[in-house]
Structure formats: C-alpha cells, structure tokens
Write a protein that holds these residues in place. Structure first.
Motif, PDB file in Angstrom:
ATOM      1  N   UNK A 298      -4.271  11.116  14.971  1.00 45.53           N
ATOM      2  CA  UNK A 298      -5.194   9.984  15.051  1.00 45.53           C
ATOM      3  C   UNK A 298      -6.626  10.327  14.677  1.00 45.53           C
ATOM      4  N   UNK A 299      -6.865  11.522  14.203  1.00 46.95           N
ATOM      5  CA  UNK A 299      -8.243  11.863  13.866  1.00 46.95           C
ATOM      6  C   UNK A 299      -8.594  11.407  12.465  1.00 46.95           C
ATOM      7  N   UNK A 300      -7.601  10.943  11.725  1.00 42.28           N
ATOM      8  CA  UNK A 300      -7.848  10.592  10.340  1.00 42.28           C
ATOM      9  C   UNK A 300      -6.879   9.480   9.964  1.00 42.28           C
ATOM     10  N   UNK A 301      -7.416   8.442   9.358  1.00 40.70           N
ATOM     11  CA  UNK A 301      -6.520   7.398   8.872  1.00 40.70           C
ATOM     12  C   UNK A 301      -6.509   7.492   7.353  1.00 40.70           C
ATOM     13  N   UNK A 302      -5.302   7.455   6.800  1.00 37.39           N
ATOM     14  CA  UNK A 302      -5.148   7.615   5.361  1.00 37.39           C
ATOM     15  C   UNK A 302      -4.406   6.396   4.818  1.00 37.39           C
ATOM     16  N   UNK A 303      -5.011   5.766   3.834  1.00 36.87           N
ATOM     17  CA  UNK A 303      -4.346   4.653   3.163  1.00 36.87           C
ATOM     18  C   UNK A 303      -3.964   5.116   1.769  1.00 36.87           C
ATOM     19  N   UNK A 304      -2.722   4.891   1.434  1.00 40.13           N
ATOM     20  CA  UNK A 304      -2.296   5.237   0.086  1.00 40.13           C
ATOM     21  C   UNK A 304      -1.816   3.973  -0.602  1.00 40.13           C
ATOM     22  N   UNK A 305      -2.245   3.816  -1.804  1.00 43.18           N
ATOM     23  CA  UNK A 305      -1.826   2.635  -2.537  1.00 43.18           C
ATOM     24  C   UNK A 305      -0.486   2.904  -3.189  1.00 43.18           C
ATOM     25  N   UNK A 306       0.401   1.952  -3.049  1.00 41.80           N
ATOM     26  CA  UNK A 306       1.689   2.087  -3.725  1.00 41.80           C
ATOM     27  C   UNK A 306       1.647   1.401  -5.076  1.00 41.80           C
ATOM     28  N   UNK A 307       0.606   0.591  -5.253  1.00 34.62           N
ATOM     29  CA  UNK A 307       0.453  -0.082  -6.536  1.00 34.62           C
ATOM     30  C   UNK A 307      -0.020   0.923  -7.582  1.00 34.62           C
ATOM     31  N   UNK A 308      -0.943   1.735  -7.209  1.00 34.29           N
ATOM     32  CA  UNK A 308      -1.434   2.810  -8.067  1.00 34.29           C
ATOM     33  C   UNK A 308      -1.201   4.106  -7.327  1.00 34.29           C
ATOM     34  N   UNK A 309      -0.008   4.636  -7.390  1.00 36.42           N
ATOM     35  CA  UNK A 309       0.245   5.870  -6.638  1.00 36.42           C
ATOM     36  C   UNK A 309      -0.722   6.944  -7.115  1.00 36.42           C
ATOM     37  N   UNK A 310      -1.330   7.600  -6.186  1.00 36.07           N
ATOM     38  CA  UNK A 310      -2.331   8.598  -6.541  1.00 36.07           C
ATOM     39  C   UNK A 310      -3.671   8.251  -5.917  1.00 36.07           C
ATOM     40  N   UNK A 311      -3.824   6.984  -5.523  1.00 36.01           N
ATOM     41  CA  UNK A 311      -5.069   6.620  -4.868  1.00 36.01           C
ATOM     42  C   UNK A 311      -4.944   6.874  -3.369  1.00 36.01           C
ATOM     43  N   UNK A 312      -5.838   7.670  -2.867  1.00 35.90           N
ATOM     44  CA  UNK A 312      -5.851   7.987  -1.447  1.00 35.90           C
ATOM     45  C   UNK A 312      -7.192   7.580  -0.872  1.00 35.90           C
ATOM     46  N   UNK A 313      -7.142   6.788   0.157  1.00 34.00           N
ATOM     47  CA  UNK A 313      -8.367   6.445   0.877  1.00 34.00           C
ATOM     48  C   UNK A 313      -8.295   7.108   2.238  1.00 34.00           C
ATOM     49  N   UNK A 314      -9.391   7.676   2.671  1.00 29.72           N
ATOM     50  CA  UNK A 314      -9.391   8.333   3.977  1.00 29.72           C
ATOM     51  C   UNK A 314     -10.576   7.835   4.782  1.00 29.72           C
ATOM     52  N   UNK A 315     -10.404   7.834   6.056  1.00 30.55           N
ATOM     53  CA  UNK A 315     -11.505   7.464   6.950  1.00 30.55           C
ATOM     54  C   UNK A 315     -11.244   8.115   8.297  1.00 30.55           C
ATOM     55  N   UNK A 326      -8.904   9.064  -6.674  1.00 33.39           N
ATOM     56  CA  UNK A 326      -7.698   8.769  -7.439  1.00 33.39           C
ATOM     57  C   UNK A 326      -7.354   9.993  -8.267  1.00 33.39           C
ATOM     58  N   UNK A 327      -6.173  10.489  -8.069  1.00 35.88           N
ATOM     59  CA  UNK A 327      -5.677  11.558  -8.926  1.00 35.88           C
ATOM     60  C   UNK A 327      -4.295  11.117  -9.369  1.00 35.88           C
ATOM     61  N   UNK A 328      -4.179  10.779 -10.600  1.00 33.14           N
ATOM     62  CA  UNK A 328      -2.899  10.268 -11.061  1.00 33.14           C
ATOM     63  C   UNK A 328      -2.831  10.202 -12.563  1.00 33.14           C
ATOM     64  N   UNK A 329      -1.761   9.602 -13.004  1.00 33.05           N
ATOM     65  CA  UNK A 329      -1.496   9.622 -14.441  1.00 33.05           C
ATOM     66  C   UNK A 329      -2.090   8.416 -15.149  1.00 33.05           C
ATOM     67  N   UNK A 330      -2.650   7.495 -14.408  1.00 33.00           N
ATOM     68  CA  UNK A 330      -3.286   6.334 -15.025  1.00 33.00           C
ATOM     69  C   UNK A 330      -2.313   5.222 -15.364  1.00 33.00           C
TER      70      UNK A 330
END
Lengths: 330, 720
Positions: A298-315, A326-330
């Motif tokens: 619970x110290x970190x919430x991570x949202x990952x987009x499934x629409x653009x796999x490779x996008x990671x949001x953290x808070x 975003x780290x992905x193939x585009x």
C-alpha cells in the motif's frame, strides 16, 4: 483550497497581475534586481519582501524538481521493468536542465521512450506556466541532443494511421504506403496506386500525441485552476489518501477536458471548479482499460494502461510523488 | 470500625472519580445512572447559586461531580452507627435538601423570577440548610469554602455508607424520597411550614418527571434525545471552558452532534487502511529473518558449496546497464524469496525467470530444476490431469451417441511430455509478491500450448481465475500462465554460441529419437566471445530451449492417424510461431537445439531480435544486450562469459495487427443435400407456357423426354 492560495498571493503583491508574469522565466538574480528597482521606486514594504522571498524559494524548488525527482520517479516506476541505464539517467539529468533553460520552459518532464528496432527515441516534454497549454515535445536518440517536434495536426493523424509495425529508430526513415486513389479523367474513373511516403518523425509526433491524449494522467488535486484561467501546479497538494488512491475517479486525464462539457448539470453539481476541471478516468472507454495495483504494501499505487501497454503511472499516497512514464513500442 | 472499613474506603475514594467521568468524556451517556449523576449536581448547583451561600464559580468539574456524593455521605455523619438497612433512610436529608434546592431552580426555569415567589423558597432553603447544619454540620458549612476538603474528611469518617452509593439507587433516591421523608417524622417537626413542604414536592415531582420524560423523547430522525444532547453540550462547555460560551452555543451543539458520526468512521477506516501494509511487511520480515535461523557455520559452508541460488543481484546489475529490470529494492526482495524457495525445496538449479504483469497482481516466476528423484509429487498431479482428460473424452463420446450423429472426430489427444523433457523440462514456481507463498505451476499439456497460441488474454494475478476465451482454453489461469511461460522460454531463451554443448552420453541414447538431441551441458572449455561480436552478429547467439512444434510438444509425437485438422493448424500457426518447420505432414521437425538465432523468422519484415551495446559512451566495459521484438519484455545480456535471460511484461506476443480471434469452423452438414430435398424455383409464366405448349406438343407427338430434361436443368440451376 488550492485556489485560495493563488489569489491571496497575487493580492499580496499589490494586486498587480503583471508581477508574476514579469518574473516568469527569470532566475533569482532577476528577482533581486527587481527588488532593488522597487526599493528605489518606493514601492516597498516588508510584507512584499516576505512574499517575494517565498516566491523565490518556491520557484527554486520548482526548477529543480524534475531533475531531482527523476531518479525517485524511475525507482517508483521500476515495477514494470522499465528503467533507464545509468548512463542514460546521468545524461538526462545533465541535458534536461539545459533544455529547460534554452527553451524557457516552466517544467520539463521526462515522458518516456519508444523502442525502435535500431534505436530508441527518448521523449521529453516542456510545459509552460499554464500546465494544460499545448506541450512542446522533444526527442533525442542519445539523451543529450534534443530536437523539437512539430505539434500534431489532424492531417498527420490521418496520414500516419495507416502505418503499422515497429518504429525503426531513425527519424528520417520513410514508410511507404500504397493506397488506391480514384482519379476522374474525362468522366472515366481510374483507380491508381499511389505510394505515399510517411516520415517516421511524423509518425512519432502523432503517436506521442495519441498516447498523451489517451492515457496521460494526473491525480486529482495536483493541478488547480486559477480564477483567471491558467492552470498551475498545486503546491498544497499532499497526495491522495489511500482510499482515494484506489479509485479511478481520483485520476484525471492530463489534457484539455473533452467529456466534461457533455456532463449534465446534476453530474457537475458536486465538482469543485478549481480542481475538477479535467476528465476523470472513471468513464473511460473501453471500460476496464486500467489496472490499479497497490504495491509495496500500500505504499505505492500503480496504474497501468491496457490500452497502451507500457504506460505506467505511479503515485505514492499521501506524498507529492506522482508521474507517468511510457516505455513501449508505440 | 475504621480499620474494618478500610477496603471500602478505597472504593469510596473511587466513587468521586466515577461520578466525575461523565464530565470528562463527551459521549452520549446511555446509562440512566450516569445521566442522573450528571443532572443532580447541576440542579444542586443551580440551587446553591440562588441560595444564600454563593460559591466561588471557578471550580474543577471533578469537585462539582462530587457534590451528590457529599450529600449521600453527609447523612452518614449524623448516624455514625447506622446499620446497612438504615442506609435507605439515611439519604433523605440531603435528598430533601436537594429537593428544596431544586425548587428555586424549577421556579427560575418555569416562571420568571419575581421576588414574591423567590422569598418563600429562599426562606425554605435557609431552613433546610439550617436543618442541614443541625444534623450534618460539616456539609453545608464547608460548602462555601472548600468542597474537596470536606469531602475528604467525610470519606474518612463514613466509608461504609458509600456502599449504597450506586447509580441505580441514586436515581430512585431522587424521586422516591418523599415516602421516606414522611416516615421520618423528625424532619417534619423541624420544618416551620409542614403543609407547604408536603404539597409542593408532589407537584414538583410530577412536573419534573414529565419534563424529563419529554426531554428524553428520542427523535425519530437522528435517534438522539434532547436530554442527552444538552448534558453532552454542557459537559463539553464545562470541559473546554470557552470564552463567551453563550455566543457559540449553536456551534457547540453542532459539534456535539457531529461528534457522534466522526468517531465511528475513524475507527473503521483506520483498521481497514493499514491492514494490508502490515500484512506484507510482516511476511517480508520473515524473509529477512530466515538467515538468522540457521546458526551453525558448518551448515552454512555446506550450503555455499552446493548452492542452487543464482546471483540475482549480479544479473540485475547487468540488466540495469541495459535499462531493464525491477528496482534494486524489489530485486533484493525477490532474491530473498528465491533463497526461501531453495531452502524449503530440494532444488538443484534455480533461476529468476522474470515477472509477468497482471491486472490485480503480478507474478514473479522462478524456474527450478529438482534434484534427481525428488519430484515424485508430480506423478499424482499428472494422474489427476490425465483422468480429467479421460473424463473429457468420455463425455465427448456420450455426446456422440445422441442424434443427430456428428461426423466430427475429436483429434486424438496428444500426450504431454514427461517431466524433464521438452516443454516440461523445468518446473516453475510463481508468487504474487516476494514473501507470499510460492506456488508450483502444473506441467503443461500440448493442448494448452496450442490453444494459448490462439488466444490473447491479460493475466489477473489470481491463479485460479478461469480463462474465458474462444477457442476454449483447457484449464485455468495457472495452466495458461504455464503455457505462456513455455512459449516465451522456447522463443527467447538464448545463450552465446559455445556456452553450451551437447551432452555426449545422453546424446547417444536419444539418438534413436529422430536423430535429434535435446540435452546439453555447459561447455567447460568455453572461452567467451567478444562483446562486439555478440552485438554485431546474431549467429553468435543460440537457442538453448527447444523449439515447441505446432503440435504443442518439443519432441514430435506420432499419432497413429494424423487428422487433417492438425495440418490446418500448422498453416495457421506458421506465421505466429517463429520456427521454420518443414511443410511435410509426416513429421514435424523444429530447428534443433542450439540453433543460431540468426535463423529465426521475421515477422512481417520486422527482425525478431535487436542487439546493441549497453553504453556507447564507454564501450570497453559495456555488455551486449539482446531484445526480443517477438516477445516485448524479453531481454538477454552477455558480457562475453556470462549471460542471463529475463522476461518482464504482460505475457503477450507482439503482432503488428490487432488480435482477431480465429473464425468459427464451418457449420457441419446435418445430411447430404441432394436433388430430392432441394427446393425448386417456381416456374415462370414463360416456362409454364412453354411447358403447356410442350404438353400439347406431347399430346400431339407423344414425346415426353423434353419435360424431364427441363426439370433436370432447373435442378442444376438451383444447386449452383
């Protein structure tokens, strides 16, 4: 809450809107110069001095924020296996402040990278004082030399939507696309194959724009809208609470609102105009295109987009630390 | 007497504190006793203030709360030798006094204070206090000056009477006092106006009771009552002592009401919020403590000698050079978790395979090899799965007996590969987070691999989650995960050329099996390859995991009769699978082990691998990095001598096009369609006329052949 800070601030400066405007983009030296000028002009008071000192401190903190938080952000986002090699990190830390200086941005964000077959594109974005104003996008292949990308246009979108497959890693690479065009010649309709050349740079622009529009997100309250229109970083933002962090409705698309205008008055009744001025993720289409996970107990919430796999949001809840990469193939 | 009552005296000393409690806690006093405890001092206080002996206002709440106690203990002073039965009578004098004191308060409340009404009461009060002085001299004399002192002394003297001081009794005493009073004639005698004293109390009693009953009416909306609320409010005011309390009484009232809600919510949230945090911390703590448990040095030495644990941190360092990998912190936790795994299981070799991202949780995957003869547990599992397969086929057979008969023949189930061979060469353990238990994945069946190639699903993070897909996947998420792991391993596990060599002894044994060898060993003479060579030429990298055939096995299994479906499958998967199996149907042959990756197939003009140096700035010490374009997230590095593979991603294969589920197979024909069941077109007018003309002609010429010919033509037309 956040909104109340700003007006009192400008009021304290004598209610002159030009002041923060004049100070924008200048360093502390400029401020002290202005101070001397003010003192001479007799427009000086201890209260103003205090306010200006605060402003100076804040701007200093803001200026170094990105460079310093980059390491922390990369560490927090590392759960998806996306990182930067030490030499890339070091060069980013060196080159981004220079970019900020040269282009006179308010903030420079490291956006991510797009993996090409031959080389990777490293992308950074420059923000002006108004956080929602169109962002300037820069790319680099070696993290040191940055080139500005043109803003995306509808035409580019349409043009590049036909290109499939991976990026090459060479901005001058040209994709060839053959399409059938109907040509009217004296009442006869011909179908002719036309080869369209699409530059990879154009594709890069449109892909970045698409990703930004679709999945760039920010927690609620991190930005606030001033009564005069521009949107600023909320310095009083202390992070979402844990229960809020688990809800999609606490996150906003980091772009001009699109769906907000379509909402009914009843739906808008509970919204705080200074905070809820962007679209929330709650009603994203397709539904379920986000994966929310709590990490590190619970110290970190991570949202990952499934629409653009490779996008990671953290808070990290209850802290200011948030961001996306975003780290992905585009 | 004092000696015998000393324990009780202690209790007496506690009582004021109990009485004081309602003043301290700002809660809704639910028990009646506490309320009365609250109200009495209030009334008394009121009375006293209007009375002849004004008190100094600033006093601690505790001292006020002790007033009723004083009254109760007070009578005790007049009857030092009183037995317990008398206790019920003893409270009457102070109760009376209280009643009297309450009277002026009542009048203040109900009627406006007029001197006429005030004086009799006043007089009355004086009388009672006179009486009080005569009987209980301490109480009222000391009241004006110091309360606590008097209280103290009384406690010392008259401990036993305090036994009767309990909440329920106190309430009774308050209202039923007058019966007692009547029986106690000597008090009446003391009164100057006995008639007044008898009449007034009864009326007062009724009014007080009715007023109180009204105040205690519970609101149908909020469930509160005014009586509690007022007492809470006053308690709050006296507790906090705000300036100008009268001005902010509204907000105090609001605060008290809000307080009812806030408290409960807080407790609820706190417990929920922090629980998972502590849970995972507690579990991970065990990981850090496990090192301390094994104390002996010898054991430690032995362990170091035959350690199955890989150096995860070292590989993580190299991967970090390549810009891949989890954070240092997480990697170390995984390292510890792997240590726990190797300590608790008979494991010969262990490797950190990678991490698969899921929707709710992620999987950390460990690839292990059991020591010889230590994997018997698997046998049971196999039986279970086989039984299940049998059951499935039986069910199919049952279905076949029903009408209409299907012509569909289930393709023969291809047996899965033995442990330690092919796709089941290694055993995989997964856990959601370091510290959580490791779960062993079941071994994979060919059918699962074949189906997994056709579907694309996100992992949820729960191993028992069902896989809902078309074509239906045989098994749940653990099977799907295992199938994907097998596919990824087969596709992306590579090593520098020459690191492994074919094992000689085993190779001969396996020679009969299609002349292919599927075992290898580390080459002791491996000298390493220049990093530059590794980057520049893909032929310096070889696959060291067997290619999985489209059959779903690594070693081809010859079904007795090969059905046509499989051929179709082959065609479909040709593009998808990187392998380059030849087209002949007799036998599927994949590329042999240790084939250079330069021979891997391209996917739509996209090269399957990307190589580069980890750093262009300092190339001398850089490592070679290999990135799979087929499985985004699969990486390999080599510094010439060492190498490692890792996969961190969603477990999806890359495809330039969007995923489209395979089309449904064509509908089977229920029966052969022939001429006799084909619907015919109605003849047109021309045809009819022609027919009629023909009939006429037939009548004339008696030729009937044309008719039949025409019919036949029509039939043909329909069938087209």
């Amino acid at each position: 809450m956040g909104a109340s800070v700003r007006p009192s601030f400008s009021e304290g400066l004598g209610g002159e809107q030009g002041w923060p405007e004049a100070l924008r983009g200048r360093g502390p030296q400029a401020v002290s110069g202005i101070l001397t000028a003010l003192r001479r002009a007799g427009l000086w008071s201890p209260r103003r001095q205090l306010l200006l000192a605060t402003w100076q401190a804040l701007s200093r903190a803001l200026g170094t924020m990105d460079a310093e938080s980059l390491l922390l952000s990369l560490e927090l986002a590392s759960g998806s296996g996306q990182g930067l090699s030490p030499d890339r990190r070091a060069s980013l830390l060196t080159s981004l402040p220079l970019v900020k200086r040269d282009y006179r941005y308010d903030r420079v964000l490291f956006w991510g990278r797009i993996l090409g077959l031959v080389a990777d594109y490293y992308i950074a974005q420059g923000l002006s004082e108004d956080q929602l104003a169109p962002r300037k996008t820069l790319y680099s292949l070696n993290c040191m030399e940055w080139s500005l990308l043109p803003p995306a246009t509808e035409e580019m979108m349409a043009q590049t939507s036909v290109v499939k497959g991976r990026f090459m890693g060479d901005p001058s690479h040209e994709y060839e696309h053959t399409e059938l065009q109907k040509i009217n010649e004296g009442g006869k309709v011909f179908e002719e194959e036309v080869v369209v050349q699409i530059k990879e740079e154009t594709r890069l622009v449109s892909i970045i724009d698409q990703i930004d529009k679709a999945v760039a997100i920010i927690p609620r309250g991190a930005l606030f809208k001033t009564p005069f229109g521009p949107i600023h970083v909320n310095r009083t933002f202390e992070g979402l609470s844990l229960s809020e962090a688990k809800k999609l409705s606490s996150y906003f698309h980091f772009r001009e609102p699109v769906q907000l205008k379509n909402k009914t008055l009843l739906e808008k009744a509970d919204l705080d105009p200074s905070l809820d001025f962007m679209d929330s993720l709650e009603h994203d289409i397709p539904k379920g295109s986000w994966s929310i996970q709590m990490e590190r107990g619970n110290a970190l919430v991570v949202l990952r987009s499934l629409l653009w796999p490779g996008l990671t949001f953290f808070h990290a809840p209850r802290t200011k630390n948030c961001g996306y990469i975003y780290v992905g193939t585009g | 007497m004092e000696d015998s009552t000393s324990p009780k005296r202690e209790k007496a000393n506690q009582d004021p504190r109990e009485a004081g409690q309602p003043w301290e806690e700002v809660t809704a006093a639910s028990s009646q006793g506490l309320e009365s405890g609250l109200s009495e001092p209030l009334e008394l206080e009121q009375g006293l203030e209007t009375g002849p002996q004004p008190r100094s206002p600033p006093q601690s709440p505790q001292s006020r709360a002790s007033i009723p106690l004083d009254d109760l203990t007070g009578p005790g002073a007049s009857y030092p030798p009183s037995p317990p039965q008398e206790a019920s009578y003893t409270p009457s004098p102070p109760a009376l006094a209280r009643q009297d004191l309450a009277a002026p308060w009542q009048s203040d409340k109900t009627t406006s204070v007029n001197p006429e009404a005030g004086t009799p009461h006043f007089h009355y009060l004086e009388q009672s206090s006179d009486k009080g002085e005569s009987t209980v001299s301490h109480t009222f004399q000391s009241e004006g000056s110091t309360f606590q002192q008097s209280q103290q002394t009384k406690h010392d003297l008259h401990g036993p009477e305090n036994v009767n001081y309990n909440n329920s009794k106190q309430k009774e005493l308050r209202f039923n006092i007058f019966q007692d009073e009547d029986s106690n004639s000597n008090y009446d005698l003391d009164y100057a106006e006995p008639g007044v004293s008898e009449l007034a109390p009864s009326m007062l009693e009724i009014t007080i009771q009715s007023a109180k009953a009204y105040l205690q009416k519970t609101s149908s909306k909020s469930g509160l009552n005014l009586y509690d609320h007022l007492s809470d409010m006053l308690a709050k005011v006296l507790d906090e002592r705000p300036e100008n309390a009268v001005d902010i009484i509204e907000s105090i009232s609001q605060d008290v009401k809000m307080g009812h809600f806030r408290k409960k919510l807080d407790t609820l949230q706190n417990e929920n919020e922090m629980l998972p945090t502590y849970e995972i911390a507690e579990k991970q703590r065990a990981l850090f403590l496990q090192g301390n448990l094994e104390g002996a040095d010898q054991e430690l030495e032995d362990e170091i000698a035959e350690n199955a644990l890989p150096n995860v941190m070292e590989s993580a360092f190299y991967f970090e050079q390549a810009g891949v990998g989890l954070g240092t912190d997480e990697t170390y936790r995984i390292f510890l978790a792997l240590k726990q795994l190797t300590d608790t299981h008979p494991i010969q070799r262990c490797r950190f395979w990678g991490k698969i991202l899921g929707l709710e949780m992620n999987y950390i995957v460990a690839e292990v090899e059991f020591r010889e003869g230590e994997d018997e547990e698997d046998v049971e599992e196999e039986d279970v799965t086989e039984e299940r397969d049998d059951a499935d086929s039986e069910a199919d057979e049952d279905d076949e007996d029903q009408l209409p008969r299907t012509f569909y023949k289930t393709p023969q189930a291809i047996p899965k590969e033995e442990n330690r061979t092919g796709a089941n060469k290694y055993v995989y353990f997964v856990c959601n987070e370091p510290g959580r238990p490791w779960v062993k994945l079941p071994s994979v069946t060919p059918a699962q691999i074949v189906t997994a190639r056709k579907i694309k699903k996100f992992f949820t993070g729960r191993l028992d989650a069902p896989i809902i897909s078309y074509p239906p996947f045989p098994g749940n998420e653990s099977n799907y995960l295992r199938a994907q792991i097998a596919r990824i391993s087969a596709g992306t596990h590579v090593s520098p050329l020459g690191f492994y060599q074919f094992g000689e002894e085993e190779g001969e044994e396996e020679e009969e099996v299609e002349g292919r060898r599927d075992s290898f060993e580390e080459n002791p003479d491996f000298e390493g390859i220049q990093v530059i060579d590794l980057v520049e030429s893909l032929s310096n990298w070889v696959h060291h995991v067997q290619h999985i055939l489209s059959q779903g096995r690594c070693n081809w299994f010859n079904p007795i009769q090969k059905s046509e479906e499989e051929e179709e499958e082959e065609d479909e998967e040709k593009e998808e699978e990187k392998g380059e199996e030849p087209d002949y149907t007799e036998q599927e042959v994949g590329p042999p082990l240790l084939t250079p990756i330069s021979e891997d197939l391209e996917i739509q003009n996209i090269p399957p691998w990307t190589t580069r140096l980890s750093s262009n700035l300092i190339p001398q010490y850089a490592v070679a990095v290999l990135r799979s374009n087929l499985w985004p997230g699969a990486y390999a590095f080599s510094n010439g001598k060492k190498f490692e593979n890792v996969y961190i991603g969603w477990g999806h294969k890359y495809s330039p096009d969007n995923y489209t589920p395979p089309a449904l197979p064509p509908v089977y024909q229920e029966y052969p369609s022939g001429a006799e069941i084909t619907e015919m077109d109605d003849p047109t007018v021309e045809e009819e006329q022609a027919f009629r003309a023909a009939q006429e002609a037939a009548v004339l010429s008696a030729e009937e052949n044309e008719e039949t010919e025409e019919d036949e033509e029509e039939d043909d037309y329909d069938q087209e």
